[in-house]
Each structure stands twice: as C-alpha cells, then as structure tokens.
Design a protein around this motif. Structure first.
Motif, PDB file in Angstrom:
ATOM      1  N   GLU A 118       0.851  -1.189   0.000  1.00  0.00           N
ATOM      2  CA  GLU A 118       0.000   0.000   0.000  1.00  0.00           C
ATOM      3  C   GLU A 118       0.883   1.234   0.000  1.00  0.00           C
ATOM      4  O   GLU A 118       2.053   1.169   0.366  1.00  0.00           O
ATOM      5  N   PRO A 119       0.320   2.384  -0.375  1.00  0.00           N
ATOM      6  CA  PRO A 119       1.121   3.612  -0.264  1.00  0.00           C
ATOM      7  C   PRO A 119       1.415   3.923   1.199  1.00  0.00           C
ATOM      8  O   PRO A 119       0.622   3.617   2.092  1.00  0.00           O
ATOM      9  N   SER A 120       2.546   4.515   1.411  1.00  0.00           N
ATOM     10  CA  SER A 120       2.975   4.814   2.775  1.00  0.00           C
ATOM     11  C   SER A 120       2.042   5.820   3.434  1.00  0.00           C
ATOM     12  O   SER A 120       1.719   6.851   2.846  1.00  0.00           O
ATOM     13  N   PRO A 121       1.604   5.538   4.665  1.00  0.00           N
ATOM     14  CA  PRO A 121       0.746   6.498   5.361  1.00  0.00           C
ATOM     15  C   PRO A 121       1.550   7.732   5.742  1.00  0.00           C
ATOM     16  O   PRO A 121       2.782   7.695   5.796  1.00  0.00           O
ATOM     17  N   PRO A 122       0.871   8.832   6.021  1.00  0.00           N
ATOM     18  CA  PRO A 122       1.594  10.046   6.420  1.00  0.00           C
ATOM     19  C   PRO A 122       2.435   9.799   7.675  1.00  0.00           C
ATOM     20  O   PRO A 122       2.036   9.062   8.580  1.00  0.00           O
ATOM     21  N   LEU A 123       3.608  10.417   7.716  1.00  0.00           N
ATOM     22  CA  LEU A 123       4.542  10.208   8.811  1.00  0.00           C
ATOM     23  C   LEU A 123       3.944  10.617  10.148  1.00  0.00           C
ATOM     24  O   LEU A 123       4.091   9.896  11.151  1.00  0.00           O
ATOM     25  N   ALA A 124       3.248  11.742  10.196  1.00  0.00           N
ATOM     26  CA  ALA A 124       2.645  12.203  11.451  1.00  0.00           C
ATOM     27  C   ALA A 124       1.615  11.197  11.966  1.00  0.00           C
ATOM     28  O   ALA A 124       1.518  10.948  13.170  1.00  0.00           O
ATOM     29  N   GLU A 125       0.869  10.599  11.061  1.00  0.00           N
ATOM     30  CA  GLU A 125      -0.136   9.603  11.455  1.00  0.00           C
ATOM     31  C   GLU A 125       0.518   8.349  12.023  1.00  0.00           C
ATOM     32  O   GLU A 125       0.081   7.822  13.054  1.00  0.00           O
ATOM     33  N   THR A 126       1.581   7.854  11.378  1.00  0.00           N
ATOM     34  CA  THR A 126       2.237   6.647  11.889  1.00  0.00           C
ATOM     35  C   THR A 126       2.924   6.916  13.218  1.00  0.00           C
ATOM     36  O   THR A 126       2.914   6.052  14.103  1.00  0.00           O
ATOM     37  N   ILE A 127       3.487   8.097  13.384  1.00  0.00           N
ATOM     38  CA  ILE A 127       4.120   8.437  14.659  1.00  0.00           C
ATOM     39  C   ILE A 127       3.061   8.519  15.758  1.00  0.00           C
ATOM     40  O   ILE A 127       3.261   8.018  16.869  1.00  0.00           O
ATOM     41  N   ALA A 128       1.923   9.133  15.459  1.00  0.00           N
ATOM     42  CA  ALA A 128       0.858   9.247  16.462  1.00  0.00           C
ATOM     43  C   ALA A 128       0.325   7.869  16.855  1.00  0.00           C
ATOM     44  O   ALA A 128       0.170   7.565  18.042  1.00  0.00           O
ATOM     45  N   TRP A 129       0.037   7.017  15.879  1.00  0.00           N
ATOM     46  CA  TRP A 129      -0.471   5.683  16.179  1.00  0.00           C
ATOM     47  C   TRP A 129       0.576   4.854  16.913  1.00  0.00           C
ATOM     48  O   TRP A 129       0.250   4.076  17.813  1.00  0.00           O
ATOM     49  N   SER A 130       1.827   5.015  16.526  1.00  0.00           N
ATOM     50  CA  SER A 130       2.894   4.277  17.199  1.00  0.00           C
ATOM     51  C   SER A 130       3.050   4.739  18.639  1.00  0.00           C
ATOM     52  O   SER A 130       3.240   3.927  19.548  1.00  0.00           O
ATOM     53  N   ALA A 131       2.966   6.052  18.859  1.00  0.00           N
ATOM     54  CA  ALA A 131       3.079   6.570  20.228  1.00  0.00           C
ATOM     55  C   ALA A 131       1.939   6.049  21.098  1.00  0.00           C
ATOM     56  O   ALA A 131       2.154   5.679  22.255  1.00  0.00           O
ATOM     57  N   LEU A 132       0.743   5.997  20.540  1.00  0.00           N
ATOM     58  CA  LEU A 132      -0.400   5.507  21.303  1.00  0.00           C
ATOM     59  C   LEU A 132      -0.333   4.001  21.519  1.00  0.00           C
ATOM     60  O   LEU A 132      -0.658   3.498  22.588  1.00  0.00           O
ATOM     61  N   GLY A 133       0.084   3.267  20.508  1.00  0.00           N
ATOM     62  CA  GLY A 133       0.072   1.816  20.595  1.00  0.00           C
ATOM     63  C   GLY A 133       1.305   1.194  21.213  1.00  0.00           C
ATOM     64  O   GLY A 133       1.267   0.056  21.657  1.00  0.00           O
ATOM     65  N   VAL A 134       2.407   1.935  21.256  1.00  0.00           N
ATOM     66  CA  VAL A 134       3.658   1.362  21.743  1.00  0.00           C
ATOM     67  C   VAL A 134       3.998   1.827  23.152  1.00  0.00           C
ATOM     68  O   VAL A 134       4.624   1.097  23.912  1.00  0.00           O
ATOM     69  N   SER A 135       3.572   3.018  23.535  1.00  0.00           N
ATOM     70  CA  SER A 135       4.067   3.602  24.786  1.00  0.00           C
ATOM     71  C   SER A 135       3.691   2.781  26.028  1.00  0.00           C
ATOM     72  O   SER A 135       4.549   2.523  26.864  1.00  0.00           O
ATOM     73  N   VAL A 136       2.467   2.358  26.146  1.00  0.00           N
ATOM     74  CA  VAL A 136       2.066   1.597  27.347  1.00  0.00           C
ATOM     75  C   VAL A 136       2.689   0.196  27.361  1.00  0.00           C
ATOM     76  O   VAL A 136       3.298  -0.192  28.363  1.00  0.00           O
ATOM     77  N   PRO A 137       2.591  -0.576  26.258  1.00  0.00           N
ATOM     78  CA  PRO A 137       3.258  -1.887  26.303  1.00  0.00           C
ATOM     79  C   PRO A 137       4.773  -1.778  26.500  1.00  0.00           C
ATOM     80  O   PRO A 137       5.361  -2.571  27.233  1.00  0.00           O
ATOM     81  N   LEU A 138       5.391  -0.787  25.876  1.00  0.00           N
ATOM     82  CA  LEU A 138       6.827  -0.607  26.047  1.00  0.00           C
ATOM     83  C   LEU A 138       7.163  -0.199  27.472  1.00  0.00           C
ATOM     84  O   LEU A 138       8.150  -0.659  28.041  1.00  0.00           O
ATOM     85  N   GLY A 139       6.340   0.636  28.067  1.00  0.00           N
ATOM     86  CA  GLY A 139       6.564   1.011  29.461  1.00  0.00           C
ATOM     87  C   GLY A 139       6.473  -0.187  30.391  1.00  0.00           C
ATOM     88  O   GLY A 139       7.311  -0.379  31.273  1.00  0.00           O
ATOM     89  N   LEU A 140       5.473  -1.029  30.187  1.00  0.00           N
ATOM     90  CA  LEU A 140       5.344  -2.246  30.992  1.00  0.00           C
ATOM     91  C   LEU A 140       6.522  -3.186  30.759  1.00  0.00           C
ATOM     92  O   LEU A 140       7.068  -3.767  31.699  1.00  0.00           O
ATOM     93  N   TYR A 141       6.904  -3.314  29.507  1.00  0.00           N
ATOM     94  CA  TYR A 141       8.038  -4.163  29.161  1.00  0.00           C
ATOM     95  C   TYR A 141       9.314  -3.638  29.813  1.00  0.00           C
ATOM     96  O   TYR A 141      10.097  -4.393  30.366  1.00  0.00           O
ATOM     97  N   TRP A 142       9.526  -2.332  29.749  1.00  0.00           N
ATOM     98  CA  TRP A 142      10.729  -1.745  30.339  1.00  0.00           C
ATOM     99  C   TRP A 142      10.774  -1.990  31.836  1.00  0.00           C
ATOM    100  O   TRP A 142      11.799  -2.381  32.373  1.00  0.00           O
ATOM    101  N   TRP A 143       9.664  -1.744  32.520  1.00  0.00           N
ATOM    102  CA  TRP A 143       9.653  -1.953  33.967  1.00  0.00           C
ATOM    103  C   TRP A 143       9.872  -3.420  34.320  1.00  0.00           C
ATOM    104  O   TRP A 143      10.499  -3.735  35.336  1.00  0.00           O
ATOM    105  N   ALA A 144       9.360  -4.325  33.491  1.00  0.00           N
ATOM    106  CA  ALA A 144       9.545  -5.747  33.774  1.00  0.00           C
ATOM    107  C   ALA A 144      10.987  -6.199  33.549  1.00  0.00           C
ATOM    108  O   ALA A 144      11.483  -7.055  34.270  1.00  0.00           O
ATOM    109  N   THR A 145      11.664  -5.624  32.567  1.00  0.00           N
ATOM    110  CA  THR A 145      13.033  -6.059  32.280  1.00  0.00           C
ATOM    111  C   THR A 145      14.063  -5.172  32.956  1.00  0.00           C
ATOM    112  O   THR A 145      14.843  -5.634  33.770  1.00  0.00           O
TER     113      THR A 145
END
Length: 180
Positions: A118-145
């Motif tokens: 597919e065509p690449s989504p806008p950079l701002a959109e992927t950063i926003a979705w990544s920040a929302l979808g990655v921050s909490v799981p990554l935070g939990l992962y970081w605290w666990a490791t």
C-alpha cells in the motif's frame, strides 16, 4: 565487566520476549478453543487444521519483531543514556518512549509499504499511532526487564543514604550528650 553487562541485558530481553511470546501463544490457544467450541455449539464448521499452528507462528513472529525490533533497541537507547544524563529515570522513560515511537513508526511504515504493498501512510499519522500503541506496552516491558534489574542498585543506594543519615543523627546525639 562491560561484556557481562551487555550479556545480561540481552539475556533479560531474550527471556522477557520468550515469556511474552509464551503468554500470547497461550492466549491464542484459548481463543482458538473458544472459537472451536462456539463453532460446535452453533453447528458451524470446525475450521481448517492449519488455523492453530498458523496463529501460533504468527504470534511468535510478531513477538520476535516487536521484542527485538522495537522494545530491546528502545531499552538499549535508554540504558545507554541513563549513565550520561541526570535524572536517569526520566531520561530512560523519555528516550525509551521516543525510541519506541520512532521504531514503531518505522516498522508500521515498512509493514504497510513492503508487505501490504500500500502507499505509505503520512509520517505524522504513523508516529501518532505508534506513540499511542507502543508507549504503554513498552513502558510495561521496560519496567519488567530493566526496572527489575535496577532494583538492587536502588536498594543499595537507599540503604547507603539511610546509613549515612543514621550515622549523622547518631553523631548529633553524641555531641548533645557530650555538651551536657
């Protein structure tokens, strides 16, 4: 000593990625069994014989990509900057979040463009979705490791501070008794 530290870092992340993959595989098996029981009760087809193993392979592959492609490098950036900038905890959280967001958006863009063609989504959109979808799981992962790995250091520092304060308080009490 540095090689041991790096080895322990990689070992912690290998164990945590494996634990997460095992938990998610168990979740997939439970979900598959619920679907199978529902299909039997409703009278529908039981599905193909490859659905369970294909789902398990997909779960393990996704866990490996997220664990070693996003979470471990983001934690490595945070660990490297921890010794350089103060306060270390704030730096770790911000850099891990920032690195996780950037790495997550890179993986999303690569997935969309390379695999889905597919065509690449806008950079701002992927950063926003990544920040929302990655921050909490990554935070939990970081605290666990990494958070668990920091606990002995934090406990030792707290004990030293406590002893120093107790020693100072003891010296002050001794001075008061000597002045009487």
């Amino acid at each position: 000593m540095r090689a041991i530290s790096i080895g322990l870092f990689l070992l912690r992340h290998a164990v945590m990625t494996s634990v997460i993959a095992a938990i998610l595989c168990a979740g997939w098996v439970a979900f598959y069994l619920v679907l199978l029981v529902t299909a039997i009760i409703v009278g529908g087809g039981a599905g193909g014989p490859l659905a369970l193993p294909a789902g398990l392979i997909a779960v393990v592959a996704a866990s490996a990509v997220v664990g070693w492609g996003i979470f471990t490098p983001a934690c490595a950036i945070g660990a490297a900057l921890r010794s350089l900038v103060r306060p270390p905890l704030l730096v770790i959280l911000l850099t891990v979040w920032f690195a996780g967001t950037l790495l997550g958006s890179i993986w999303v863009r690569a997935f969309v463009t390379c695999l889905l063609k597919e065509p690449s989504p806008p950079l701002a959109e992927t950063i926003a979705w990544s920040a929302l979808g990655v921050s909490v799981p990554l935070g939990l992962y970081w605290w666990a490791t990494e958070g668990a790995a920091m606990l002995p250091d934090v406990a030792i520092k707290a004990l030293r501070i406590f002893r120093r304060k107790a020693k100072r308080a003891g010296l002050r009490d001794d001075r008061r008794e000597a002045s009487f």
